[in-house]
Scaffold this active site. Structure first.
Site, PDB file in Angstrom:
ATOM      1  N   ASP A 149       0.859  -1.183   0.000  1.00  0.00           N
ATOM      2  CA  ASP A 149       0.000   0.000   0.000  1.00  0.00           C
ATOM      3  C   ASP A 149       0.895   1.233   0.000  1.00  0.00           C
ATOM      4  O   ASP A 149       1.721   1.398   0.901  1.00  0.00           O
ATOM      5  CB  ASP A 149      -0.846  -0.039   1.289  1.00  0.00           C
ATOM      6  CG  ASP A 149      -2.015   0.915   1.234  1.00  0.00           C
ATOM      7  OD1 ASP A 149      -2.113   1.683   0.272  1.00  0.00           O
ATOM      8  OD2 ASP A 149      -2.826   0.882   2.182  1.00  0.00           O
TER       9      ASP A 149
ATOM     10  N   ASP B 207      -3.131   2.551  -6.034  1.00  0.00           N
ATOM     11  CA  ASP B 207      -2.026   2.611  -5.079  1.00  0.00           C
ATOM     12  C   ASP B 207      -1.853   1.356  -4.228  1.00  0.00           C
ATOM     13  O   ASP B 207      -1.165   1.389  -3.224  1.00  0.00           O
ATOM     14  CB  ASP B 207      -2.196   3.822  -4.160  1.00  0.00           C
ATOM     15  CG  ASP B 207      -3.389   3.685  -3.231  1.00  0.00           C
ATOM     16  OD1 ASP B 207      -4.295   2.896  -3.535  1.00  0.00           O
ATOM     17  OD2 ASP B 207      -3.407   4.359  -2.190  1.00  0.00           O
ATOM     18  N   GLU B 208      -2.483   0.244  -4.632  1.00  0.00           N
ATOM     19  CA  GLU B 208      -2.377  -0.992  -3.849  1.00  0.00           C
ATOM     20  C   GLU B 208      -2.212  -2.182  -4.767  1.00  0.00           C
ATOM     21  O   GLU B 208      -2.812  -2.227  -5.835  1.00  0.00           O
ATOM     22  CB  GLU B 208      -3.680  -1.243  -3.070  1.00  0.00           C
ATOM     23  CG  GLU B 208      -3.858  -0.408  -1.845  1.00  0.00           C
ATOM     24  CD  GLU B 208      -5.137  -0.778  -1.123  1.00  0.00           C
ATOM     25  OE1 GLU B 208      -5.597  -1.932  -1.235  1.00  0.00           O
ATOM     26  OE2 GLU B 208      -5.692   0.101  -0.453  1.00  0.00           O
TER      27      GLU B 208
END
Length: 400
Positions: free
Chosen positions: A10, A125-126
């Site tokens: 993350d 974003d992960e």
DNA sequence: TCTGGGGTCCTAGGACCC
DNA sequence: TCTGGGGTCCTAGGACCC
């Protein structure tokens, strides 16, 4: 059998961190991302920049990301920007720049992919990473049974840093459910390894809503049953959970609380829907603002057609979504004989949907969505009347 | 201080066909 | 006229996630 190791990676305060690369003078300050173009920093003659502040904001937006300094003031993502302005009027406000975030997203993902190719995208974003068969991961030393996996996680973090200048937090555990929880345990710049043996000590004390899949509604209901932590949930009679939450969700709650999750890391998936929506600056009414609404809908259909073309899909079903001033949502769908491709196709179908919508109340939002997507190259050949092969066969003159 | 925009998945009822 | 299930498609709503 190798031990299964799944990582959840993350990026830390992703949008805000990307902005700080661009504006390093903002480091250490409370900064939020969520403005519009109008909040673009202004370059002054002396070469410095003048930034918009949260107190300057007027509108209906929400914060998408805040730096850790802004979080310390109580400003978090998904919070209304007006509310955030009350809490932190002097925080710097920046407009979201999705092109930039997408660029950095590609950078960090390809850096990870070079080390470990089994990646599942979870948004910009992960990612999840299946590290089970990555080189060296199963190695142990006398004093550290997790030496191999720890070294691998460090290496991935360093690769992300080298490729982007950004930090991330990684959780590594035997499954996706636990890794998602673990990556948050040591944010920012964290590295957390959790095994089944650690569940009692590290997972059970956490609030139930830290489980991915327990949202505000389920958490509130659990609370009424006296369940606050994951440990409380684990101790609950599974039959009672099934009673309260239904067979599927109830059984899943029980499994999740015990840290059990067999889901695979999925490295490829086809999109199921594509949508465009917009919230109005002020509420509109279908009667008094008819022309404006029609124009906005047409514009959304054009944007949707663009997005569909870019991704290479046509849609058998078009749906319209309305949000009223009381926040209630209504959707109406229309399935077509021939898949919609152009903005005109979509607009026509959206008009059909709109006819079925209740339009008495004031509207806050309108959206249009493409469902039942077909890859454009699998479409029946577009010949003249656009009929399907079946229809053409029926239309063939009888021989003899 | 009223709460964006992009998605996924699940449930449930009704139509329709066998 | 009433009585059956099973299967699939469509629609609408809702919870949840990033």
């Amino acid at each position: 059998m190798p031990r299964r190791w799944i990582a959840h990676l993350d990026m830390d305060a992703f949008y805000a961190s990307v902005e700080l690369l661009r504006y390093p003078e903002l480091r250490g300050q409370p900064v939020v991302v969520g403005g519009r173009r109008a909040h673009e920093p202004e370059l002054l003659p002396d070469g410095t920049r003048k930034f918009a502040l949260l107190r300057d904001y007027a509108g209906r937006g929400v914060i998408t990301t805040s730096t850790y300094e802004a979080r310390a003031l109580g400003v978090f993502s998904a919070m209304g920007t007006m509310k955030a302005a009350k809490l932190a009027p002097d925080a710097v406000l920046l407009p979201a720049d999705f092109e930039q975030y997408t660029k950095y997203s590609r950078l960090f993902k390809s850096a990870v992919r070079e080390i470990a190719p089994l990646i599942e995208n979870r948004g910009i974003d992960e990612i999840y990473i299946d590290l089970t068969d990555a080189p060296g991961v199963q190695e142990e030393t006398d004093d550290d049974p997790h030496a191999g996996i720890t070294a691998m996680a460090r290496r991935i973090k360093q690769a992300v840093k080298d490729a982007t200048g950004l930090s991330c937090s990684i959780g590594v555990t035997p499954n996706k459910l636990l890794s998602k929880i673990a990556s948050e345990l040591d944010k920012p710049d964290g590295l957390t390894i959790v095994t089944y043996a650690d569940i009692r000590e590290r997972i059970w004390p956490l609030p139930a809503k830290r489980i991915n899949g327990i949202g505000p509604k389920a958490a509130a209901k659990l609370e009424t049953l006296g369940i606050r932590t994951i440990g409380d949930l684990a101790a609950m009679d599974p039959l009672r959970l099934v009673d309260e939450f239904g067979a599927n969700y109830g059984a899943w709650l029980h499994e999740a609380a015990h840290g059990r999750d067999e889901r695979e890391v999925v490295t490829h998936s086809e999109p199921k829907s594509i949508s465009c929506e917009t919230t109005f600056e002020r509420d509109l009414h279908a009667r008094t603002d008819r022309a404006e609404l029609g124009a906005i809908l047409t514009r959304l259909c054009e944007r949707l057609a663009d997005a569909m073309e870019r991704k290479g899909y046509a849609a058998k079903t078009i749906a319209v979504k309305l949000r009223f001033d009381d926040f209630r949502i209504v959707t109406r769908a229309h399935t077509l004989a021939n898949a919609a491709i152009t903005a005109q196709d979509i607009r026509r179908a959206a008009g059909q949907c709109l006819k079925k919508c209740p339009l008495e109340k004031r509207l806050r939002l309108i959206g249009v969505r493409a469902d039942k997507l077909l890859p454009i190259n699998e479409l029946p050949a577009p010949d003249g009347d656009g009929s399907t092969p079946e229809e053409e066969q029926l239309a063939l003159p009888l021989s003899g």
